[in-house]
Design a protein around this motif. Sequence first.
Motif, PDB file in Angstrom:
ATOM      1  N   ILE A   1    -101.953 -76.819 -14.817  1.00 33.83           N
ATOM      2  CA  ILE A   1    -102.699 -75.942 -13.923  1.00 33.83           C
ATOM      3  C   ILE A   1    -103.001 -76.586 -12.571  1.00 33.83           C
ATOM      4  CG2 ILE A   1    -104.986 -76.658 -14.708  1.00 33.83           C
ATOM      5  CD1 ILE A   1    -103.969 -73.033 -14.041  1.00 33.83           C
ATOM      6  N   ASP A   2    -103.052 -77.913 -12.523  1.00 33.38           N
ATOM      7  CA  ASP A   2    -103.376 -78.615 -11.281  1.00 33.38           C
ATOM      8  C   ASP A   2    -102.142 -79.059 -10.503  1.00 33.38           C
ATOM      9  OD1 ASP A   2    -102.800 -80.257 -13.429  1.00 33.38           O
ATOM     10  OD2 ASP A   2    -104.112 -81.884 -12.778  1.00 33.38           O
ATOM     11  N   TYR A   3    -100.964 -78.627 -10.936  1.00 27.26           N
ATOM     12  CA  TYR A   3     -99.738 -79.006 -10.256  1.00 27.26           C
ATOM     13  C   TYR A   3     -99.170 -77.870  -9.402  1.00 27.26           C
ATOM     14  CZ  TYR A   3     -99.678 -83.014 -13.417  1.00 27.26           C
ATOM     15  OH  TYR A   3     -99.989 -84.157 -14.106  1.00 27.26           O
ATOM     16  N   GLY A   4     -99.910 -76.790  -9.243  1.00 29.06           N
ATOM     17  CA  GLY A   4     -99.422 -75.670  -8.453  1.00 29.06           C
ATOM     18  C   GLY A   4     -98.246 -74.985  -9.110  1.00 29.06           C
ATOM     19  N   SER A   5     -98.195 -75.029 -10.430  1.00 33.57           N
ATOM     20  CA  SER A   5     -97.079 -74.459 -11.159  1.00 33.57           C
ATOM     21  C   SER A   5     -97.332 -72.989 -11.481  1.00 33.57           C
ATOM     22  CB  SER A   5     -96.883 -75.233 -12.467  1.00 33.57           C
ATOM     23  OG  SER A   5     -98.019 -75.059 -13.295  1.00 33.57           O
ATOM     24  N   ARG A   6     -96.438 -72.403 -12.260  1.00 37.51           N
ATOM     25  CA  ARG A   6     -96.590 -71.015 -12.678  1.00 37.51           C
ATOM     26  C   ARG A   6     -97.819 -70.831 -13.561  1.00 37.51           C
ATOM     27  NH1 ARG A   6     -90.373 -69.235 -14.265  1.00 37.51           N
ATOM     28  NH2 ARG A   6     -89.465 -69.549 -12.180  1.00 37.51           N
ATOM     29  N   ASP A   7     -98.293 -71.944 -14.119  1.00 36.38           N
ATOM     30  CA  ASP A   7     -99.479 -71.865 -14.976  1.00 36.38           C
ATOM     31  C   ASP A   7    -100.655 -71.258 -14.224  1.00 36.38           C
ATOM     32  OD1 ASP A   7     -98.141 -73.007 -17.077  1.00 36.38           O
ATOM     33  OD2 ASP A   7     -98.803 -75.033 -16.638  1.00 36.38           O
ATOM     34  N   THR A   8    -100.751 -71.548 -12.943  1.00 35.68           N
ATOM     35  CA  THR A   8    -101.858 -71.022 -12.142  1.00 35.68           C
ATOM     36  C   THR A   8    -101.841 -69.496 -12.128  1.00 35.68           C
ATOM     37  OG1 THR A   8    -101.857 -72.977 -10.715  1.00 35.68           O
ATOM     38  CG2 THR A   8    -102.939 -70.998  -9.870  1.00 35.68           C
ATOM     39  N   VAL A   9    -100.657 -68.938 -11.913  1.00 35.00           N
ATOM     40  CA  VAL A   9    -100.523 -67.479 -11.868  1.00 35.00           C
ATOM     41  C   VAL A   9    -100.846 -66.875 -13.226  1.00 35.00           C
ATOM     42  CG1 VAL A   9     -98.936 -65.574 -11.464  1.00 35.00           C
ATOM     43  CG2 VAL A   9     -98.786 -67.625 -10.048  1.00 35.00           C
ATOM     44  N   LEU A  10    -100.355 -67.494 -14.292  1.00 33.77           N
ATOM     45  CA  LEU A  10    -100.570 -66.968 -15.639  1.00 33.77           C
ATOM     46  C   LEU A  10    -102.038 -67.035 -16.029  1.00 33.77           C
ATOM     47  CD1 LEU A  10     -97.439 -68.516 -17.372  1.00 33.77           C
ATOM     48  CD2 LEU A  10     -97.809 -66.113 -16.811  1.00 33.77           C
ATOM     49  N   VAL A  11    -102.678 -68.169 -15.787  1.00 29.50           N
ATOM     50  CA  VAL A  11    -104.087 -68.306 -16.137  1.00 29.50           C
ATOM     51  C   VAL A  11    -104.944 -67.344 -15.320  1.00 29.50           C
ATOM     52  CG1 VAL A  11    -106.082 -69.864 -16.084  1.00 29.50           C
ATOM     53  CG2 VAL A  11    -103.883 -70.693 -16.929  1.00 29.50           C
ATOM     54  N   GLN A  12    -104.629 -67.195 -14.048  1.00 25.49           N
ATOM     55  CA  GLN A  12    -105.383 -66.261 -13.216  1.00 25.49           C
ATOM     56  C   GLN A  12    -105.285 -64.848 -13.784  1.00 25.49           C
ATOM     57  OE1 GLN A  12    -104.026 -65.936  -9.161  1.00 25.49           O
ATOM     58  NE2 GLN A  12    -105.993 -65.142  -8.459  1.00 25.49           N
ATOM     59  N   GLY A  13    -104.098 -64.471 -14.228  1.00 29.99           N
ATOM     60  CA  GLY A  13    -103.917 -63.155 -14.823  1.00 29.99           C
ATOM     61  C   GLY A  13    -104.727 -62.994 -16.104  1.00 29.99           C
ATOM     62  N   LEU A  14    -104.728 -64.025 -16.941  1.00 29.66           N
ATOM     63  CA  LEU A  14    -105.482 -63.964 -18.204  1.00 29.66           C
ATOM     64  C   LEU A  14    -106.978 -63.870 -17.937  1.00 29.66           C
ATOM     65  CD1 LEU A  14    -103.545 -66.618 -20.343  1.00 29.66           C
ATOM     66  CD2 LEU A  14    -103.403 -64.130 -20.482  1.00 29.66           C
ATOM     67  N   VAL A  15    -107.446 -64.613 -16.942  1.00 32.70           N
ATOM     68  CA  VAL A  15    -108.873 -64.580 -16.601  1.00 32.70           C
ATOM     69  C   VAL A  15    -109.275 -63.190 -16.110  1.00 32.70           C
ATOM     70  CG1 VAL A  15    -110.624 -65.463 -15.016  1.00 32.70           C
ATOM     71  CG2 VAL A  15    -109.039 -67.046 -16.119  1.00 32.70           C
TER      72      VAL A  15
END
Length: 204
Positions: free
Chosen positions: A121-135
């Motif tokens: 999540i702290d690497y500016g990866s796709r994880d940021t987009v996915l977590v934001q969507g889940l939140v």
Amino acid sequence: MCEIDRWVAGKAIETLVEHPYPGLRFNVNVSGRTLEDEDFGDFVLDRLTAAGVAPGRLGFEITETAAVTNLDAARSLAQQLRASGCRITLDDFGSGFGSFVHLKELPITGLKIDGEFVHGIDYGSRDTVLVQGLVEIARGLGLSVVAEWVERATQVEALSRLGVRVAQGFHLGKPEPLATLLSRPHGTWMRRPTLMQDLQPLES
């Protein structure tokens, strides 16, 4: 396994009686085998009533994998416990293909984002987009959110920017004996003002 789950739930309730701090709450994992125990819900509620413990101080976590295996049983237990005021969290959310279906099917109060989405999540990866969507989905459904696998301070910062306020992981605290945790001064369990440690000492 059923006997272990009952022992853990009973121990959690006993500890809540012995330590009536308003901020102390426990989450207890429920195994897939216990989902098949039709008397588990009654056991928990009888213990809570006898002990005089507010149900909201006790939560139960059902992994997405276990829910998939026995969706009807998971729904039945979740409905019974939630109706009485207990918190119900869908653990490891996102690990299964039918994740969003479970948000419709299960009467949960919160979800835990699987660590695979938090790891980078702290690497500016796709994880940021996915977590934001889940939140955003969780917020829209009125569900609480917990992030797993928090191992670095930079993850805390990234999650905070996305609106996540509760997390667990080795950066926040490692498993330790319950007695050790409760021997600390009241109020020192929370590590940070914006991102609290999700206290689950009974899992250690």
